[in-house]
Design a protein around this motif. Structure first.
Motif, PDB file in Angstrom:
ATOM      1  N   UNK A 106      32.534  23.620  56.019  1.00 44.32           N
ATOM      2  CA  UNK A 106      32.588  24.083  57.407  1.00 44.32           C
ATOM      3  C   UNK A 106      31.445  25.026  57.755  1.00 44.32           C
ATOM      4  N   UNK A 107      30.947  25.731  56.766  1.00 44.36           N
ATOM      5  CA  UNK A 107      29.901  26.743  56.967  1.00 44.36           C
ATOM      6  C   UNK A 107      28.552  26.027  56.866  1.00 44.36           C
TER       7      UNK A 107
ATOM      8  N   UNK B  58      25.154  34.424  61.672  1.00 45.30           N
ATOM      9  CA  UNK B  58      24.875  33.785  60.399  1.00 45.30           C
ATOM     10  C   UNK B  58      24.401  34.801  59.382  1.00 45.30           C
ATOM     11  N   UNK B  59      24.645  34.502  58.129  1.00 41.64           N
ATOM     12  CA  UNK B  59      24.184  35.365  57.051  1.00 41.64           C
ATOM     13  C   UNK B  59      22.823  34.871  56.575  1.00 41.64           C
ATOM     14  N   UNK B  60      21.758  35.656  56.784  1.00 39.57           N
ATOM     15  CA  UNK B  60      20.444  35.249  56.300  1.00 39.57           C
ATOM     16  C   UNK B  60      20.418  35.158  54.775  1.00 39.57           C
ATOM     17  N   UNK B  61      19.363  34.538  54.250  1.00 45.99           N
ATOM     18  CA  UNK B  61      19.171  34.561  52.800  1.00 45.99           C
ATOM     19  C   UNK B  61      18.968  36.014  52.379  1.00 45.99           C
TER      20      UNK B  61
ATOM     21  N   UNK C 118      33.123  37.049  49.063  1.00 43.37           N
ATOM     22  CA  UNK C 118      34.222  37.472  49.931  1.00 43.37           C
ATOM     23  C   UNK C 118      34.349  36.568  51.149  1.00 43.37           C
ATOM     24  N   UNK C 119      33.206  36.224  51.746  1.00 43.85           N
ATOM     25  CA  UNK C 119      33.219  35.404  52.956  1.00 43.85           C
ATOM     26  C   UNK C 119      33.766  34.008  52.693  1.00 43.85           C
TER      27      UNK C 119
ATOM     28  N   UNK D  53      27.636  30.452  61.181  1.00 49.79           N
ATOM     29  CA  UNK D  53      26.791  29.368  60.701  1.00 49.79           C
ATOM     30  C   UNK D  53      25.995  29.854  59.493  1.00 49.79           C
ATOM     31  N   UNK D  54      25.516  28.901  58.723  1.00 50.63           N
ATOM     32  CA  UNK D  54      24.720  29.218  57.545  1.00 50.63           C
ATOM     33  C   UNK D  54      23.287  29.492  57.980  1.00 50.63           C
TER      34      UNK D  54
END
Length: 374
Positions: free
Chosen positions: A26-27, A157-160, A178-179, A244-245
């Motif tokens: 999903x992410x 979104x979580x950056x690299x 955790x996410x 989102x990724x």
């Protein structure tokens, strides 16, 4: 007793792995397309960011196919942050430098800076971005497309996450553990409950009208953890939020060195895991699923604790490969879990004794003030 504990440890190890496999489906990254004629205000709060602000602004300006402005709010910096941005603004009219007014009582520094930035923005889409984030080419247009396609008022979104020391590599990738291991994204997508709200404070894209209806950053004025409190404010106002990724869209070195890691994770701990009700539960989940198997394996070797230990490391290795994280940190995963729990318990004890959180030279109360959403 050892046998029963081993089976409990295995169950606690399998839980996040199963959740992660579902969540990773999903992410996803935003589509490889953009929205024509998109107009975005990129808003960057900056307090003593002379080493990173130029890179953030230049990467933002390099986004193609988007009408944009970049507004940097100098939040009472004592270094050359303002001078650097002033020089960039002289060369590109899309850059604006603003000075933060004095911090009002009852506000945290970042939330006040973002609130002021929101009042200065001209465009209908706002990107709140930390100064240590670097957007990759075409990232902004893809994020706007995701915002529009999702129908959400806020997407994030979580950056690299770039790590340069062992301390960073042990703890920072725990964000993805955790996410993806413990947040049911099906609930986030199909429920409007505020408890399913989650975001990354480094990179949050919002629809301006929805932002206003949610109360903006004024709704979370005392918060130190906007990644939790801002999406919940949107959800309480009836707007969806989504994730989102962003691994391929942006990169960020959040902290430099173990001291910054400890201080940074401590400052917002009591708005996340480190509450009297939540932390014992988190301790059972994390210690029981990721550390206990190794203790049992040392005390009473057998296939059940060995499998449980392997499952925990497999989870971390899966995340490390998929999201470009440190393999050394992944192999030392139980140590990272112990450090994370130590940070959380220290923050909880500090809060119990009324000791303030300190971040970037400012001290904040250990519990939210009246009027806070956090």
């Amino acid at each position: 007793m050892m046998v029963e504990l081993a089976w409990v440890a295995l169950a606690l190890a399998l839980l996040p792995l199963g959740m992660c496999l579902v969540n990773m489906a999903l992410y996803r990254a935003p589509p490889l397309r953009t929205v024509p004629n998109a107009a975005v205000s990129i808003l960057i709060p900056a307090r003593n960011e002379e080493s990173s602000i130029a890179g953030a602004v230049l990467a933002a300006l390099a986004q193609p196919g988007v009408e944009l402005e970049v507004i940097v709010l100098d939040d009472h910096s004592t270094d050359n942050t303002a001078a650097i941005v002033r020089g960039l603004a002289a060369r590109d009219p899309r850059v604006r430098l603003a000075a933060a007014p004095p911090l009002p009582p009852g506000w945290s520094g970042k939330q006040h800076a973002c609130h002021v930035l929101g009042t200065l923005a001209r465009h209908p889409v706002l990107l709140f971005q930390d100064a240590d984030v670097r957007l990759e080419p075409n990232a902004l247009g893809r994020m706007v497309a995701y915002l529009r396609d999702s129908g959400a008022g806020l997407v994030s979104g979580f950056p690299r996450q770039v790590t340069g020391t062992l301390g960073e590599a042990l703890v920072i990738p725990m964000i993805h553990v955790l996410l993806l291991g413990y947040l049911p994204m099906l609930g986030m997508r199909f429920s409007a409950h505020p408890g399913f709200g989650a975001a990354c404070g480094q990179l949050m894209l919002v629809d301006r009208d929805a932002y206003a209806e949610a109360g903006g950053h004024a709704a979370i004025r005392t918060s130190l953890h906007d990644g939790v409190t801002l999406p919940r404010a949107f959800r309480r106002a009836g707007h969806r939020t989504d994730l989102f990724d962003a691994t391929g869209l942006a990169r960020c070195r959040m902290y430099q060195g173990f001291g910054q890691v400890w201080a940074g994770f401590s400052k917002n701990a009591t708005e996340g895991m480190a509450t009297p009700a939540a932390l014992p539960v988190w301790t059972v989940l994390l210690f029981g699923g990721h550390v206990l198997p190794w203790l049992l394996l040392a005390l009473s070797p057998g296939w059940v604790p060995a499998l449980a230990a392997g499952v925990g490391v497999a989870l971390r290795l899966l995340l490390a490969v998929r999201y470009h994280q440190s393999l050394v940190g992944a192999l030392l995963h139980p140590v990272g879990v112990l450090v994370m729990l130590a940070i959380q318990w220290t923050a909880l004890v500090r809060s119990a004794f009324g000791r303030p959180s300190v971040w970037r030279g400012r001290a904040y109360p250990t519990s939210p003030l009246p009027g806070s959403d956090g």
